[in-house]
Write a protein that holds these residues in place. Structure first.
Motif, PDB file in Angstrom:
ATOM      1  N   ASP A  17       0.853  -1.183   0.000  1.00 44.50           N
ATOM      2  CA  ASP A  17       0.000   0.000   0.000  1.00 44.50           C
ATOM      3  C   ASP A  17       0.889   1.233   0.000  1.00 44.50           C
ATOM      4  O   ASP A  17       2.105   1.148   0.203  1.00 44.50           O
ATOM      5  N   SER A  18       0.291   2.378  -0.200  1.00 45.93           N
ATOM      6  CA  SER A  18       1.071   3.597  -0.393  1.00 45.93           C
ATOM      7  C   SER A  18       2.115   3.814   0.703  1.00 45.93           C
ATOM      8  O   SER A  18       1.793   3.869   1.895  1.00 45.93           O
ATOM      9  N   ILE A  19       3.362   3.960   0.286  1.00 42.01           N
ATOM     10  CA  ILE A  19       4.443   4.217   1.242  1.00 42.01           C
ATOM     11  C   ILE A  19       4.295   5.596   1.871  1.00 42.01           C
ATOM     12  O   ILE A  19       4.882   5.883   2.927  1.00 42.01           O
ATOM     13  N   LYS A  20       3.489   6.447   1.254  1.00 41.59           N
ATOM     14  CA  LYS A  20       3.267   7.788   1.793  1.00 41.59           C
ATOM     15  C   LYS A  20       2.514   7.760   3.123  1.00 41.59           C
ATOM     16  O   LYS A  20       2.572   8.714   3.894  1.00 41.59           O
ATOM     17  N   LEU A  21       1.807   6.655   3.394  1.00 34.97           N
ATOM     18  CA  LEU A  21       0.908   6.607   4.545  1.00 34.97           C
ATOM     19  C   LEU A  21       1.448   5.784   5.712  1.00 34.97           C
ATOM     20  O   LEU A  21       0.762   5.622   6.721  1.00 34.97           O
ATOM     21  N   ILE A  22       2.657   5.252   5.603  1.00 33.92           N
ATOM     22  CA  ILE A  22       3.146   4.359   6.640  1.00 33.92           C
ATOM     23  C   ILE A  22       3.727   5.121   7.830  1.00 33.92           C
ATOM     24  O   ILE A  22       4.095   6.299   7.722  1.00 33.92           O
ATOM     25  N   ASP A  23       3.817   4.425   8.966  1.00 31.59           N
ATOM     26  CA  ASP A  23       4.529   4.914  10.142  1.00 31.59           C
ATOM     27  C   ASP A  23       5.872   4.193  10.157  1.00 31.59           C
ATOM     28  O   ASP A  23       5.936   2.996  10.431  1.00 31.59           O
ATOM     29  N   ILE A  24       6.947   4.893   9.849  1.00 34.98           N
ATOM     30  CA  ILE A  24       8.236   4.228   9.672  1.00 34.98           C
ATOM     31  C   ILE A  24       8.772   3.645  10.975  1.00 34.98           C
ATOM     32  O   ILE A  24       9.672   2.808  10.954  1.00 34.98           O
ATOM     33  N   ASP A  25       8.229   4.077  12.108  1.00 34.25           N
ATOM     34  CA  ASP A  25       8.681   3.522  13.397  1.00 34.25           C
ATOM     35  C   ASP A  25       8.070   2.158  13.680  1.00 34.25           C
ATOM     36  O   ASP A  25       8.535   1.447  14.582  1.00 34.25           O
ATOM     37  N   LYS A  26       7.021   1.780  12.919  1.00 33.57           N
ATOM     38  CA  LYS A  26       6.333   0.519  13.178  1.00 33.57           C
ATOM     39  C   LYS A  26       6.206  -0.382  11.961  1.00 33.57           C
ATOM     40  O   LYS A  26       5.909  -1.568  12.104  1.00 33.57           O
ATOM     41  N   ASP A  27       6.415   0.158  10.781  1.00 36.71           N
ATOM     42  CA  ASP A  27       6.096  -0.578   9.558  1.00 36.71           C
ATOM     43  C   ASP A  27       7.135  -1.656   9.250  1.00 36.71           C
ATOM     44  O   ASP A  27       8.328  -1.362   9.056  1.00 36.71           O
ATOM     45  N   SER A  28       6.679  -2.901   9.184  1.00 37.25           N
ATOM     46  CA  SER A  28       7.579  -4.035   8.936  1.00 37.25           C
ATOM     47  C   SER A  28       8.156  -4.005   7.529  1.00 37.25           C
ATOM     48  O   SER A  28       9.315  -4.377   7.319  1.00 37.25           O
TER      49      SER A  28
END
Length: 328
Positions: A17-28
């Motif tokens: 899914d869109s990388i624009k919407l991820i939380d980089i502190d939690k995203d696997s």
């Protein structure tokens, strides 16, 4: 790992899914991409809508991507390119549920690339054949009392017998649309009608497991290998759902013997069916789900246990690439 493989320019694609919407502190997925980039892989980013078939080949409108741990700007697209997916060494299929027909069509496209030699994780066939909820019926000795049905009367009889149940859809994730229902709940019929779409849609009902108050446990399995630490997800007060996305609190713990015994049973079958990456969910001593679409909690476990899960994942991928090249 051989120097030859390590020095080889590996081309890795990711469907997400869109990388624009991820939380980089939690995203696997982001954590895996960081490890891939550290190994100097070429990384090709794709969303589901970018994939297409043409002349019996699988293609994508891909973007080469660079990423960094910066919460203000964590990615940079450096090139747009139509790519034949068979040019890639490996593709991570990390599209989140719903597992609907669009998701299934995506697996068909990826399977075309797989047949031409690209490694797909997880395998398209496995994503189709092993629904995350229904898969648990393969382990009937260690699951709670569970039914899957569209029939409102069957669900009513199940509630009457179990006194308290959890009702969940078969195709979602993250605690979405999960209901805890007690016998004689005045909202029972409305909830069941909603969940079954008036007996047009299957859903799952499980006996309520009171140990959820102490948290459910997520165990990660990589190519049949059990990560020796787990994430316990504890629901907030007044909540049944323990998922982090639903507000649950995560605590990393070393896996105990009881949970390891359950995980070994499941890991053996995962390996047998070539399911490379999975997340096992346990409440008390019962298996409740097996996540194979886009397993999460890797970041939390990796951070607090110091077990380098993403390194383990990439080492296993490189082993598979090495084996494939030796055979070709």
């Amino acid at each position: 790992m051989s120097k030859k493989i390590r020095n080889m320019k590996i081309k890795l694609g990711i469907v997400m899914d869109s990388i624009k919407l991820i939380d980089i502190d939690k995203d696997s997925s982001f954590a895996m991409l960081i490890e891939a980039q550290n190994r100097k892989y070429e990384i090709y980013y794709m969303e589901e809508k970018d994939l297409f078939l043409e002349s019996e080949n699988a293609f994508a409108k891909s973007k080469k991507i660079k990423i960094k741990k910066d919460k203000k700007k964590w990615f940079n697209f450096i090139d747009n390119k139509k790519i034949n997916l068979c040019e890639l060494d490996v593709i991570l299929m990390r599209k989140d549920p719903p597992v609907n027909m669009q998701f299934i069509y995506t697996t068909y496209i990826l399977e075309k690339a797989e047949k031409k030699g690209t490694i797909i994780i997880n395998k398209p066939k496995s994503l189709r054949n092993f629904n995350e909820k229904i898969f648990i019926f393969d382990f009937k000795e260690i699951i709670p009392k569970t039914i899957v049905t569209k029939d409102i009367k069957i669900i009513k009889n199940f509630i009457e017998k179990q006194k308290e149940i959890v009702l969940k859809p078969l195709d979602l994730m993250g605690g979405k649309s999960i209901f805890r229902i007690k016998k004689n709940d005045p909202n029972y019929l409305s909830i069941v009608e909603l969940m079954t779409n008036y007996e047009k849609k299957y859903c799952m009902a499980q006996e309520y497991i009171s140990e959820i108050n102490n948290g459910d446990k997520r165990i990660i399995v990589v190519n049949g290998k059990i990560i020796p630490w787990l994430l316990k997800r504890i629901p907030k007060n007044g909540e049944t759902r323990a998922n982090i996305m639903s507000g649950g609190k995560g605590i990393v713990e070393k896996i105990n013997e009881k949970d390891l015994k359950i995980a070994k049973i499941i890991a053996k079958k995962l390996k047998l069916n070539k399911i490379f990456l999975a997340g096992i969910d346990i409440i008390g001593d019962k298996l409740t789900e097996i996540n194979i679409t886009s397993p999460t909690c890797i970041v939390e476990i990796q951070k607090f246990s110091k077990v380098p899960i993403c390194k383990i994942i990439m080492n296993e991928i490189e082993n598979q690439i090495k084996i494939k090249k030796q055979k070709s």
